[in-house]
Each structure stands twice: as C-alpha cells, then as structure tokens.
Design an enzyme around this catalytic site. Structure first.
Site, PDB file in Angstrom:
ATOM      1  N   HIS A  67       0.823  -1.217   0.000  1.00  0.00           N
ATOM      2  CA  HIS A  67       0.000   0.000   0.000  1.00  0.00           C
ATOM      3  C   HIS A  67       0.856   1.266   0.000  1.00  0.00           C
ATOM      4  O   HIS A  67       0.339   2.359  -0.248  1.00  0.00           O
ATOM      5  CB  HIS A  67      -1.046  -0.024   1.122  1.00  0.00           C
ATOM      6  CG  HIS A  67      -0.575   0.390   2.471  1.00  0.00           C
ATOM      7  ND1 HIS A  67      -0.190  -0.505   3.440  1.00  0.00           N
ATOM      8  CD2 HIS A  67      -0.437   1.618   3.033  1.00  0.00           C
ATOM      9  CE1 HIS A  67       0.166   0.145   4.528  1.00  0.00           C
ATOM     10  NE2 HIS A  67       0.032   1.437   4.306  1.00  0.00           N
ATOM     11  N   ASP A 114       0.237  -7.527   1.629  1.00  0.00           N
ATOM     12  CA  ASP A 114       0.663  -6.124   1.637  1.00  0.00           C
ATOM     13  C   ASP A 114       2.198  -6.016   1.612  1.00  0.00           C
ATOM     14  O   ASP A 114       2.797  -5.453   2.521  1.00  0.00           O
ATOM     15  CB  ASP A 114       0.063  -5.423   2.875  1.00  0.00           C
ATOM     16  CG  ASP A 114       0.181  -3.909   2.813  1.00  0.00           C
ATOM     17  OD1 ASP A 114       0.523  -3.377   1.742  1.00  0.00           O
ATOM     18  OD2 ASP A 114      -0.071  -3.261   3.852  1.00  0.00           O
ATOM     19  N   GLN A 203       0.275   6.084  11.283  1.00  0.00           N
ATOM     20  CA  GLN A 203       0.426   6.513   9.891  1.00  0.00           C
ATOM     21  C   GLN A 203       1.843   7.034   9.634  1.00  0.00           C
ATOM     22  O   GLN A 203       2.365   7.823  10.411  1.00  0.00           O
ATOM     23  CB  GLN A 203      -0.601   7.592   9.542  1.00  0.00           C
ATOM     24  CG  GLN A 203      -1.902   7.044   8.973  1.00  0.00           C
ATOM     25  CD  GLN A 203      -2.593   6.057   9.880  1.00  0.00           C
ATOM     26  OE1 GLN A 203      -2.630   6.235  11.079  1.00  0.00           O
ATOM     27  NE2 GLN A 203      -3.154   4.997   9.320  1.00  0.00           N
ATOM     28  N   GLY A 204       2.424   6.561   8.560  1.00  0.00           N
ATOM     29  CA  GLY A 204       3.797   6.951   8.224  1.00  0.00           C
ATOM     30  C   GLY A 204       4.794   5.862   8.591  1.00  0.00           C
ATOM     31  O   GLY A 204       5.917   5.845   8.102  1.00  0.00           O
ATOM     32  N   ASP A 205       4.380   4.959   9.482  1.00  0.00           N
ATOM     33  CA  ASP A 205       5.238   3.828   9.865  1.00  0.00           C
ATOM     34  C   ASP A 205       5.071   2.668   8.897  1.00  0.00           C
ATOM     35  O   ASP A 205       5.894   1.747   8.872  1.00  0.00           O
ATOM     36  CB  ASP A 205       4.889   3.325  11.279  1.00  0.00           C
ATOM     37  CG  ASP A 205       5.307   4.292  12.368  1.00  0.00           C
ATOM     38  OD1 ASP A 205       6.371   4.917  12.218  1.00  0.00           O
ATOM     39  OD2 ASP A 205       4.575   4.415  13.368  1.00  0.00           O
ATOM     40  N   SER A 206       3.999   2.670   8.141  1.00  0.00           N
ATOM     41  CA  SER A 206       3.723   1.569   7.230  1.00  0.00           C
ATOM     42  C   SER A 206       4.919   1.253   6.355  1.00  0.00           C
ATOM     43  O   SER A 206       5.661   2.139   5.942  1.00  0.00           O
ATOM     44  CB  SER A 206       2.553   1.916   6.313  1.00  0.00           C
ATOM     45  OG  SER A 206       1.369   1.588   6.949  1.00  0.00           O
TER      46      SER A 206
HETATM   47  N1  ARG Z   1      -1.457   2.223   7.314  1.00  0.00           N
HETATM   48  C1  ARG Z   1      -0.580   2.993   8.114  1.00  0.00           C
HETATM   49  C2  ARG Z   1       0.497   3.634   7.257  1.00  0.00           C
HETATM   50  O1  ARG Z   1       0.295   3.726   6.074  1.00  0.00           O
HETATM   51  C3  ARG Z   1      -0.058   2.225   9.303  1.00  0.00           C
HETATM   52  C4  ARG Z   1      -1.109   2.102  10.313  1.00  0.00           C
HETATM   53  C5  ARG Z   1      -0.725   1.331  11.481  1.00  0.00           C
HETATM   54  N2  ARG Z   1      -1.776   1.491  12.431  1.00  0.00           N
HETATM   55  C6  ARG Z   1      -1.728   1.008  13.651  1.00  0.00           C
HETATM   56  N3  ARG Z   1      -2.702   1.290  14.463  1.00  0.00           N
HETATM   57  N4  ARG Z   1      -0.732   0.279  14.061  1.00  0.00           N
HETATM   58  O2  ARG Z   1       1.474   4.194   7.711  1.00  0.00           O
END
Ligand code: ARG
Length: 259
Positions: A67, A114, A203-206
């Site tokens: 993603h 993913d 968000q941003g850690d993904s």
């Molecule tokens: N989808 C998020 C990203 O793009 C990561 C989300 C992780 N969320 C969590 N609650 N651990 O960075």
C-alpha cells in the site's frame, strides 16, 4: 486575587500536561539510533516528503508495504538510508528506485499480501536484515516481544516524527485479532500491542520493519486509529511471503551489456 490564583494554577496545569504529552511518545515509543538499526529506511515522495518506511533486505532491495508502493511510479520514490533525523540532509544516502514489484495478489492492506520490493539504482553498503522464513514460527508465538521502527506519527492525529522512533509490542493471539477485526487473516497477518493500547505504530510507519531474533518478522500494515484500547496494530506475517520474496530479493541485478 482568587481569580489570579486560578489562572496561574490552570496555566501551570496546561503547561505541565503539554510537557507530559511531548515526552510520552504516543506510540509509546522512544528514539532509536540508525547505527543500531542500519537497515531501516524511509521513503520520500516526489515532493521530498516522507510517507512510509522500509527495510534493506539486500544491497539493492528494499522491502516495504504494497500500500506504500501502489499507484506510484518508480521515478517518484526515493529511498533514504543511514539517516535518523529526516532533516539532516548530510546524513546517509538517497537512492533512486528503478523498479517496483508489488505482490500480484495485493488488493488492499486489510486483504493481505501487503508486500512490495523496491529495486535501487545503486547498491547500498548498509548491512541488510534477513527476513523470517517458514521455519521461524517461534518468533510469532503470542507474547514474543517485537520491535517496530519508523518515522510515523507519534499520536493518532499528530505529525510524523522527525527522528527515528521505536516501540516494543508483544504478539497477540490470533483469536484476539479476530475478535477485534473480523476480517483479520491469520495466515497473512499477525497483530501486536497491548489491550490498553498506548503503544503502537501509526500513519507513516507503514512499510517499516518489525523485528525479533535478528530478523524482519513483520511489516507495518494497518490498524484502527493508533494506540487505541483494544485496537492493536496489524502487521504482514513475513514468513508467509518468504517464498514469493526470495526470487525478487535474490535476483541478481541486470548485467550491464557491453557493446
Ligand atoms: N497504514 C498505516 C500507514 O500507512 C499504518 C497504520 C498502522 N496502524 C496502527 N494502528 N498500528 O502508515
């Protein structure tokens, strides 16, 4: 006089809670050094903004989340290695991406697969991190302490972090993840965190690494909000994809053909 006291007191309260909030990294994290984690990288978009994390798994290959890569052209993504402080332009190296491989079954993060691999224009000299294999199931036992790393948000609606952060979260039983997220896929994912929340990726850690036993066991993928009670983070179960990743990661770079 009473009014003034109330004012002074409330000002004190506001500032002290302000300090506490700044101290206590919302993902319950703390700073991590790049020297101790030389394989962690961040991804920049075409405007130079960090949007995801990744892991160097071979000198010219970065593993990230599908993603993070979908819908992007290779020329619009750059990989930054060896840089703990996003603003420190002198530190580390910036590598161009020449190819993006996305798992062919990928649809969306919460439907599994993913994973993506970025091929870099140049080989990096940082040591790569090996990823978990099907024989590494012990690393996914509930209770195993994992370390997640990234430059993502330090609170659910906050800004991404200037510095590399890390948080330690235990693997949760699949039943817990299924109760929380009915569409959770235990073959493709695992979830980690605490029932009380407070410590989580965001968000941003993904795309970034989740490590245990000196191996990459997970990739940050999704979750409901961040660090919420009863809503753990969901990660890619990397061992499951080792078979799909090996041909891509171990591929020797195209030979330079001389005329
Ligand atoms: N989808 C998020 C990203 O793009 C990561 C989300 C992780 N969320 C969590 N609650 N651990 O960075």
């Amino acid at each position: 006089m009473r009014r003034l006291l109330v004012l002074v007191l409330s000002a004190l309260l506001v500032s002290s809670t302000g300090v506490a909030a700044a101290d206590e990294q919302v993902v319950g994290g703390e700073r991590a050094s790049i020297e101790a984690n030389p394989w962690v990288v961040h991804l920049l978009d075409d405007r130079g903004t960090q949007f995801c994390g990744g892991t160097l798994v071979a000198p010219q290959k970065v593993l990230t989340a599908a993603h993070c890569a979908t819908g992007r052209a290779a020329r619009d993504v750059q990989v930054v290695a060896g840089r703990e402080d996003k603003q420190d332009r002198q530190a580390g190296v910036v590598a161009a991406v020449t190819d993006i491989w996305i798992h062919r079954q990928y649809v969306s993060a919460d439907q599994g697969e993913d994973v993506a691999v970025l091929t870099l224009r140049k080989s990096l000299s940082y040591p790569p991190l090996p990823f978990a294999e099907p024989t590494d199931q012990a690393l996914y036992e509930p209770g195993t302490e994992l370390r997640a790393l990234g430059w993502g948000r330090t609170s659910e609606n906050g800004r991404t972090s200037r510095y590399l952060m890390q948080a330690t979260v235990p693997v949760l039983p699949d039943d817990y993840c299924l109760d929380t997220y009915p569409h959770f896929l235990k073959e493709d994912m695992f979830c980690a965190g605490y029932d009380a929340g407070k410590v989580d990726t965001c968000q941003g850690d993904s795309g970034g690494p989740v490590v245990a036993g000196g191996k990459l066991v997970g990739v940050t993928s999704w979750g409901e909000g961040c660090a919420r009670r009863g809503k753990p983070g969901v990660y890619v179960r990397i061992s499951r994809y080792a078979k799909d990743l090996h041909p891509v990661v171990d591929a020797s770079p195209p030979a330079v053909v001389e005329p």
